[in-house]
Structures are given as C-alpha cells and as structure tokens.
Design a protein around this motif. Structure first.
Motif, short mmCIF file in Angstrom:
data_model
loop_
_atom_site.label_atom_id
_atom_site.label_comp_id
_atom_site.label_asym_id
_atom_site.label_seq_id
_atom_site.Cartn_x
_atom_site.Cartn_y
_atom_site.Cartn_z
N ALA A 123 -4.76 12.89 -10.98
CA ALA A 123 -3.40 13.36 -11.01
C ALA A 123 -3.24 14.18 -9.69
O ALA A 123 -2.05 14.21 -9.22
CB ALA A 123 -3.12 14.21 -12.23
N ARG A 124 -4.02 14.87 -9.41
CA ARG A 124 -4.00 15.66 -7.87
C ARG A 124 -3.98 14.43 -6.80
O ARG A 124 -3.06 14.74 -5.84
CB ARG A 124 -4.83 16.56 -7.69
CG ARG A 124 -4.74 17.77 -8.54
CD ARG A 124 -5.55 18.80 -8.36
NE ARG A 124 -7.20 18.57 -8.93
CZ ARG A 124 -8.14 18.60 -8.36
NH1 ARG A 124 -8.32 19.05 -7.11
NH2 ARG A 124 -9.54 18.06 -8.85
N ALA A 125 -4.81 13.61 -6.99
CA ALA A 125 -4.80 12.42 -5.71
C ALA A 125 -3.32 11.93 -6.02
O ALA A 125 -2.85 11.48 -4.75
CB ALA A 125 -5.71 11.39 -6.02
N GLN A 126 -2.77 11.45 -7.05
CA GLN A 126 -1.51 10.59 -7.02
C GLN A 126 -0.40 11.73 -6.68
O GLN A 126 0.30 11.17 -5.81
CB GLN A 126 -1.45 10.25 -8.68
CG GLN A 126 -0.12 9.52 -8.85
CD GLN A 126 -0.45 8.25 -8.25
OE1 GLN A 126 -1.05 7.53 -8.33
NE2 GLN A 126 0.69 7.34 -7.67
N SER A 127 -0.50 12.84 -6.83
CA SER A 127 0.66 13.70 -6.18
C SER A 127 0.45 14.13 -4.74
O SER A 127 1.44 14.09 -4.04
CB SER A 127 0.16 15.11 -6.91
OG SER A 127 1.18 16.33 -6.51
N ALA A 128 -0.76 13.94 -4.21
CA ALA A 128 -0.77 14.14 -2.65
C ALA A 128 -0.30 12.87 -2.04
O ALA A 128 0.35 12.82 -1.10
CB ALA A 128 -2.47 14.33 -2.49
N ALA A 129 -0.88 11.54 -2.68
CA ALA A 129 -0.11 10.38 -2.17
C ALA A 129 1.41 10.37 -2.25
O ALA A 129 1.89 9.99 -1.14
CB ALA A 129 -0.91 9.20 -3.17
N ALA A 130 2.05 10.71 -3.29
CA ALA A 130 3.54 10.75 -3.29
C ALA A 130 4.14 11.60 -2.18
O ALA A 130 4.96 11.45 -1.77
CB ALA A 130 4.00 11.20 -4.79
N HIS A 131 3.29 12.94 -2.30
CA HIS A 131 3.89 14.18 -1.33
C HIS A 131 3.75 13.38 0.03
O HIS A 131 4.70 13.44 0.81
CB HIS A 131 3.05 15.34 -1.39
CG HIS A 131 3.12 16.13 -0.22
ND1 HIS A 131 4.30 17.16 -0.48
CD2 HIS A 131 2.75 16.50 0.83
CE1 HIS A 131 4.36 17.93 0.66
NE2 HIS A 131 3.36 17.46 1.55
N ASN A 132 2.68 12.59 0.51
CA ASN A 132 2.58 12.10 1.86
C ASN A 132 3.51 10.98 1.97
O ASN A 132 3.99 11.15 3.30
CB ASN A 132 1.21 11.68 1.71
CG ASN A 132 0.07 12.50 2.10
OD1 ASN A 132 0.40 13.70 2.45
ND2 ASN A 132 -1.27 12.31 1.85
N GLU A 133 3.78 10.12 1.14
CA GLU A 133 4.76 9.18 1.24
C GLU A 133 6.00 9.62 1.53
O GLU A 133 6.92 9.16 2.37
CB GLU A 133 5.04 8.24 0.00
CG GLU A 133 5.75 6.97 0.13
CD GLU A 133 5.65 5.91 -0.81
OE1 GLU A 133 6.84 5.40 -1.14
OE2 GLU A 133 4.63 5.86 -1.63
N ASN A 134 6.48 10.59 0.66
CA ASN A 134 7.87 11.34 0.75
C ASN A 134 8.19 12.04 2.20
O ASN A 134 9.27 12.03 2.83
CB ASN A 134 7.98 12.22 -0.25
CG ASN A 134 8.30 11.53 -1.60
OD1 ASN A 134 8.85 10.28 -1.69
ND2 ASN A 134 8.06 12.30 -2.81
N ALA A 135 6.93 12.61 2.82
CA ALA A 135 6.87 13.30 4.00
C ALA A 135 7.18 12.18 5.00
O ALA A 135 7.77 12.58 6.05
CB ALA A 135 5.80 14.24 4.31
N SER A 136 6.50 11.08 4.90
CA SER A 136 6.60 10.26 5.97
C SER A 136 8.02 9.50 6.07
O SER A 136 8.59 9.09 7.30
CB SER A 136 5.35 9.03 5.81
OG SER A 136 5.68 8.55 4.66
N ARG A 137 8.52 9.44 4.91
CA ARG A 137 9.97 8.88 4.63
C ARG A 137 10.81 9.64 5.35
O ARG A 137 11.89 9.37 5.92
CB ARG A 137 10.29 8.51 3.25
CG ARG A 137 9.72 7.31 2.82
CD ARG A 137 10.18 7.02 1.37
NE ARG A 137 9.52 5.87 1.13
CZ ARG A 137 9.75 5.32 -0.32
NH1 ARG A 137 10.55 6.02 -0.97
NH2 ARG A 137 9.21 4.33 -0.91
N GLY A 138 10.62 10.88 5.04
CA GLY A 138 11.58 12.18 5.33
C GLY A 138 11.60 12.19 6.96
O GLY A 138 12.81 12.44 7.51
N SER A 139 10.56 12.28 7.71
CA SER A 139 10.49 12.26 9.04
C SER A 139 11.35 11.21 9.75
O SER A 139 11.86 11.17 10.74
CB SER A 139 8.79 12.44 9.70
OG SER A 139 8.49 11.27 9.26
N ALA A 140 11.35 9.97 9.05
CA ALA A 140 11.55 8.59 9.66
C ALA A 140 13.18 8.80 9.45
O ALA A 140 14.09 8.12 10.09
CB ALA A 140 11.16 7.39 9.07
N SER A 141 13.65 9.23 8.26
CA SER A 141 15.18 9.16 7.86
C SER A 141 15.89 10.52 7.70
O SER A 141 17.13 10.51 7.34
CB SER A 141 15.14 8.48 6.46
OG SER A 141 14.69 9.20 5.50
#
Length: 66
Positions: free
Chosen positions: A32-50
């Motif tokens: 669950a913590r791995a899934q949370s980290a992956a979601a956080h990283n994906e959202n962070a990468s989208r946020g910096s681009a958009s």
C-alpha cells in the motif's frame, strides 16, 4: 523521475508479489505504501508539466445560466 522513484509498474509488481506470498495487504502494509508513493510521484510529475492543476480558473467567478 529519478531512478529511485517508485513507478506504478513497480508498485503493481510489489503488490502482486506480496499478495502471492501471503504478506500484509492492509492499508499500512508495504504494498500500500508503494502504491501511494507511485501515485504521489505520478501526480508530482504531472503537476510540474501542467502547473499542478491548481488555479485553472483563478479569478473567474462561476457563471450560472438564468
């Protein structure tokens, strides 16, 4: 992403391996913590681009049809 950031693919692999091995699948478990980290990283990468998706309508008041 840097090479040490969790990806959705890696989190999925961890979750599958943990489930097959009968490991802790609770919301506080490793998968669950791995899934949370992956979601956080994906959202962070989208946020910096958009721009993060915040303030897209900044200064605009909602309009209602009359």
């Amino acid at each position: 992403m840097t090479k040490n950031e969790m990806t959705k693919s890696a989190a999925s692999h961890i979750q599958s391996t943990q489930a097959k091995g009968g490991k802790d699948m609770s919301s506080s478990g490793f998968s669950a913590r791995a899934q949370s980290a992956a979601a956080h990283n994906e959202n962070a990468s989208r946020g910096s681009a958009s721009g993060g998706g915040y303030g897209d309508n900044s200064g605009n008041q909602s309009q209602t049809k009359k």
